[in-house]
Scaffold this motif. Structure first.
Motif, PDB file in Angstrom:
ATOM      1  N   ILE A 168       0.803  -0.952  -0.094  1.00  0.00           N
ATOM      2  CA  ILE A 168       0.024  -0.042  -0.107  1.00  0.00           C
ATOM      3  C   ILE A 168       0.768   1.191   0.090  1.00  0.00           C
ATOM      4  N   LEU A 169       2.166   1.208   0.877  1.00  0.00           N
ATOM      5  CA  LEU A 169       2.771   2.296   0.859  1.00  0.00           C
ATOM      6  C   LEU A 169       3.815   2.583  -0.177  1.00  0.00           C
ATOM      7  N   ARG A 170       3.804   1.658  -1.059  1.00  0.00           N
ATOM      8  CA  ARG A 170       4.918   1.725  -2.262  1.00  0.00           C
ATOM      9  C   ARG A 170       4.592   2.972  -3.132  1.00  0.00           C
ATOM     10  N   PRO A 171       3.680   3.241  -3.403  1.00  0.00           N
ATOM     11  CA  PRO A 171       3.423   4.659  -4.225  1.00  0.00           C
ATOM     12  C   PRO A 171       3.858   5.978  -3.210  1.00  0.00           C
ATOM     13  N   VAL A 172       3.762   5.772  -1.810  1.00  0.00           N
ATOM     14  CA  VAL A 172       4.253   6.745  -1.063  1.00  0.00           C
ATOM     15  C   VAL A 172       5.684   6.754  -0.927  1.00  0.00           C
ATOM     16  N   ARG A 173       6.414   5.946  -1.079  1.00  0.00           N
ATOM     17  CA  ARG A 173       7.801   5.703  -0.969  1.00  0.00           C
ATOM     18  C   ARG A 173       8.282   6.148  -2.489  1.00  0.00           C
ATOM     19  N   ARG A 174       7.690   5.955  -3.560  1.00  0.00           N
ATOM     20  CA  ARG A 174       8.206   6.510  -4.825  1.00  0.00           C
ATOM     21  C   ARG A 174       8.229   7.893  -4.659  1.00  0.00           C
ATOM     22  N   LEU A 175       6.986   8.337  -4.003  1.00  0.00           N
ATOM     23  CA  LEU A 175       6.425   9.879  -4.092  1.00  0.00           C
ATOM     24  C   LEU A 175       7.654  10.503  -3.240  1.00  0.00           C
ATOM     25  N   VAL A 176       8.115   9.630  -2.090  1.00  0.00           N
ATOM     26  CA  VAL A 176       9.131  10.371  -1.344  1.00  0.00           C
ATOM     27  C   VAL A 176      10.488  10.539  -1.891  1.00  0.00           C
ATOM     28  N   ARG A 177      10.575   9.381  -2.868  1.00  0.00           N
ATOM     29  CA  ARG A 177      12.142   9.445  -3.487  1.00  0.00           C
ATOM     30  C   ARG A 177      12.080  10.712  -4.522  1.00  0.00           C
ATOM     31  N   ALA A 178      10.993  10.676  -5.237  1.00  0.00           N
ATOM     32  CA  ALA A 178      10.781  11.526  -6.430  1.00  0.00           C
ATOM     33  C   ALA A 178      10.960  13.182  -5.607  1.00  0.00           C
ATOM     34  N   THR A 179      10.327  13.393  -4.530  1.00  0.00           N
ATOM     35  CA  THR A 179      10.549  14.721  -3.800  1.00  0.00           C
ATOM     36  C   THR A 179      11.861  14.952  -3.245  1.00  0.00           C
ATOM     37  N   LYS A 197      -6.278   6.284  -7.869  1.00  0.00           N
ATOM     38  CA  LYS A 197      -7.576   6.966  -7.805  1.00  0.00           C
ATOM     39  C   LYS A 197      -7.884   6.761  -6.425  1.00  0.00           C
ATOM     40  N   ASP A 198      -6.966   6.123  -5.542  1.00  0.00           N
ATOM     41  CA  ASP A 198      -7.346   6.184  -3.998  1.00  0.00           C
ATOM     42  C   ASP A 198      -6.655   7.757  -3.343  1.00  0.00           C
ATOM     43  N   GLU A 199      -6.704   7.821  -1.920  1.00  0.00           N
ATOM     44  CA  GLU A 199      -6.311   8.593  -1.309  1.00  0.00           C
ATOM     45  C   GLU A 199      -4.756   9.045  -1.590  1.00  0.00           C
ATOM     46  N   ILE A 200      -3.795   7.955  -1.765  1.00  0.00           N
ATOM     47  CA  ILE A 200      -2.681   8.178  -2.129  1.00  0.00           C
ATOM     48  C   ILE A 200      -2.314   9.010  -3.563  1.00  0.00           C
ATOM     49  N   GLY A 201      -3.212   8.540  -4.560  1.00  0.00           N
ATOM     50  CA  GLY A 201      -3.284   9.178  -5.709  1.00  0.00           C
ATOM     51  C   GLY A 201      -3.575  10.416  -5.846  1.00  0.00           C
ATOM     52  N   GLN A 202      -4.647  10.775  -4.797  1.00  0.00           N
ATOM     53  CA  GLN A 202      -5.097  12.302  -4.696  1.00  0.00           C
ATOM     54  C   GLN A 202      -3.736  13.039  -4.063  1.00  0.00           C
ATOM     55  N   LEU A 203      -3.018  12.539  -3.218  1.00  0.00           N
ATOM     56  CA  LEU A 203      -1.923  13.255  -2.729  1.00  0.00           C
ATOM     57  C   LEU A 203      -0.844  13.371  -3.823  1.00  0.00           C
ATOM     58  N   THR A 204      -0.592  12.503  -4.655  1.00  0.00           N
ATOM     59  CA  THR A 204       0.160  12.590  -5.672  1.00  0.00           C
ATOM     60  C   THR A 204      -0.241  13.538  -6.667  1.00  0.00           C
ATOM     61  N   LEU A 205      -1.373  13.802  -7.003  1.00  0.00           N
ATOM     62  CA  LEU A 205      -2.043  14.723  -7.954  1.00  0.00           C
ATOM     63  C   LEU A 205      -2.045  16.038  -7.207  1.00  0.00           C
ATOM     64  N   SER A 206      -2.004  16.045  -6.038  1.00  0.00           N
ATOM     65  CA  SER A 206      -1.760  17.498  -5.089  1.00  0.00           C
ATOM     66  C   SER A 206      -0.417  17.786  -5.528  1.00  0.00           C
ATOM     67  N   PHE A 207       0.573  16.931  -4.964  1.00  0.00           N
ATOM     68  CA  PHE A 207       1.871  17.356  -5.312  1.00  0.00           C
ATOM     69  C   PHE A 207       2.437  17.815  -6.729  1.00  0.00           C
TER      70      PHE A 207
END
Length: 453
Positions: A168-179, A197-207
């Motif tokens: 579940i946190l794999r997209p978050v880790r990718r987002l953290v590495r990118a930031t 399309k989930d909350e993590i996706g919405q966070l990525t779109l916001s970033f």
């Protein structure tokens, strides 16, 4: 570590649920076993009474002890060699009176027994004791199995939770590495991972939206610096050349030439001062610090018209048609009207009138100048834009750009068109003030987008 914290929380919740379920199951099983033991003790007692009434000896059972209690309290074991059951006062009362029953739990030779005493038809009573040894062993074994099952289920839930949370946190880790990469390299062109399309996706779109805004901001800053350096170079070069000429002449110039050079210095210094002031306004957005309020466009327009008419000597007429209050920052709106009037004065021939018209929440300024070609009506709101034939006219090229930025901040639109009878008509539309009685007339803008016209 977020993964560890979530896993611990999941495992704790799972362990609690498993423990509660296991405890409830243990209690239910214990109650069922207890009920079965009670029924077994009662059935055995009834069986022994029936056999004794028929002068028959009941068969022996390893987990049972039976004995007969006479009305006088004498004890006769039904199975020779078996340990006698202790006799209580309640047991003697049942044997003596032939009425009632007695039920008690006692320890016999280190083993707990349940004893049931019931009267016999011919007098006396029968006492039947049932050993709890097997029941206690069954209960202990069941408890151990429940504990082992709970431990295994908790461990399995921990493993599955760790794997699931990691996925579940794999997209978050990718987002953290990118930031982190963006932070370390300052490269705003770095792409973010795909958004779901989930909350993590919405966070990525916001970033990604924030990163796009930063890209635009940096691009605009670089463009502003580039254009500003180009625009500053012209007046600075003129000032420097005039100053060097005066320095080399050392008083040998004709008074008329010297006066022309000094006039050039003053003119270029004023232009330089205006340019720097408008650059500061663009860079700081100081007009956006005020709180939006209800603004009456005719009152604001009359005030600007009086000031510009007094300063320039030009005739400025204000006309209105169904004026509607707008919701905007007063100082920013005043600056927009001032810039529109300055632009009209600059391009209108001397002695020609200027008209400031308000229709609903649409404000326009009409001049009698050369007009704006159709292909230039979008570019006039760009920073430092100088159209064909306007290069010799003094100005920084920032006035209408400031109007555009301030109106856009108020969710309005700007426009530049050809006026009927010649000249240009430049202005803006703003959303009306929201309220029960303030319905927007046809001329009002209600969209949130602000295309550059």
């Amino acid at each position: 570590m977020l993964r560890t914290k979530i896993t611990v929380l999941v495992v704790a919740a799972a362990a609690l649920a498993i423990a509660v379920t296991a405890f409830a199951s243990f209690r239910n099983v214990s109650d069922v076993v207890g009920d079965e033991l009670e029924r077994g003790l009662e059935d055995r007692t009834d069986t022994v009474r029936t056999l004794l009434a028929a002068d028959r000896t009941p068969p022996e059972r390893d987990d049972m002890i039976e004995q007969v209690l006479s009305p006088k309290g004498a004890v006769r074991p039904l199975a020779p060699g078996r340990t006698a059951l202790p006799v209580s006062a309640a047991d003697r009362r049942v044997a003596r009176t032939g009425q009632g029953t007695s039920r008690q739990d006692v320890m016999v030779s280190g083993t707990e027994y349940g004893i049931l005493t019931r009267p016999l038809p011919d007098g006396g009573a029968v006492m039947v004791g049932q050993s709890y040894r097997d029941a206690v062993r069954l209960e202990r074994d069941f408890l151990w199995r429940i504990c082992l099952t709970t431990a295994a289920a908790t461990g399995l839930s921990a493993l599955l939770g760790w794997l699931a949370v990691g996925r579940i946190l794999r997209p978050v880790r990718r987002l953290v590495r990118a930031t982190r990469r963006i932070t370390s390299t300052q490269d705003l062109s770095t792409s973010l991972p795909p958004a779901g399309k989930d909350e993590i996706g919405q966070l990525t779109l916001s970033f990604d939206t924030m990163l796009s805004a930063l890209r635009r901001s940096r691009s605009q800053q670089q463009e502003l610096v580039h254009n500003a350096s180009h625009e500053l170079r012209t007046p600075l070069t003129s000032v420097r050349g005039s100053a060097e000429l005066l320095q080399r002449a050392q008083g040998r110039l004709d008074p008329e030439d010297e006066q022309k050079i000094l006039a050039t210095l003053v003119t270029e210094a004023v232009a330089l001062d205006d340019l720097v002031r408008e650059l500061v306004e663009l860079a700081t957005d100081r007009y956006t610090e005020d709180e939006p309020t209800s603004v009456d466009l005719p009152t604001l327009a009359e005030d600007s018209a009086r000031r510009h008419s007094r300063r320039t000597g030009r005739t400025i007429t204000v006309t209105t048609t169904s004026p509607t209050p707008v919701h905007a920052r007063t100082r920013a709106l005043q600056r927009c009207v001032d810039n529109l009037l300055n632009n009209a004065v600059k391009f209108s021939p001397p002695g020609t009138p200027i008209t400031l018209h308000i229709d609903g929440c649409r404000l326009s300024v009409r001049d009698r100048g050369p007009g704006i070609p159709p292909e230039e009506r979008t570019a006039v709101f760009d920073r430092f834009h100088r159209g064909p034939g306007t290069q010799a006219i003094p100005g920084s090229g920032l006035g209408l750009a400031i109007v555009h930025d301030l109106v856009e901040a108020e969710h309005g639109t700007v426009f530049a068109t050809e006026a009927a009878g010649g000249g240009a008509e430049v202005g803006f539309r703003l959303p009306p003030r929201t309220g029960g009685e303030d319905a927007p007339p046809p001329g009002c803008a209600t969209s949130t987008g602000t295309p550059r016209l």
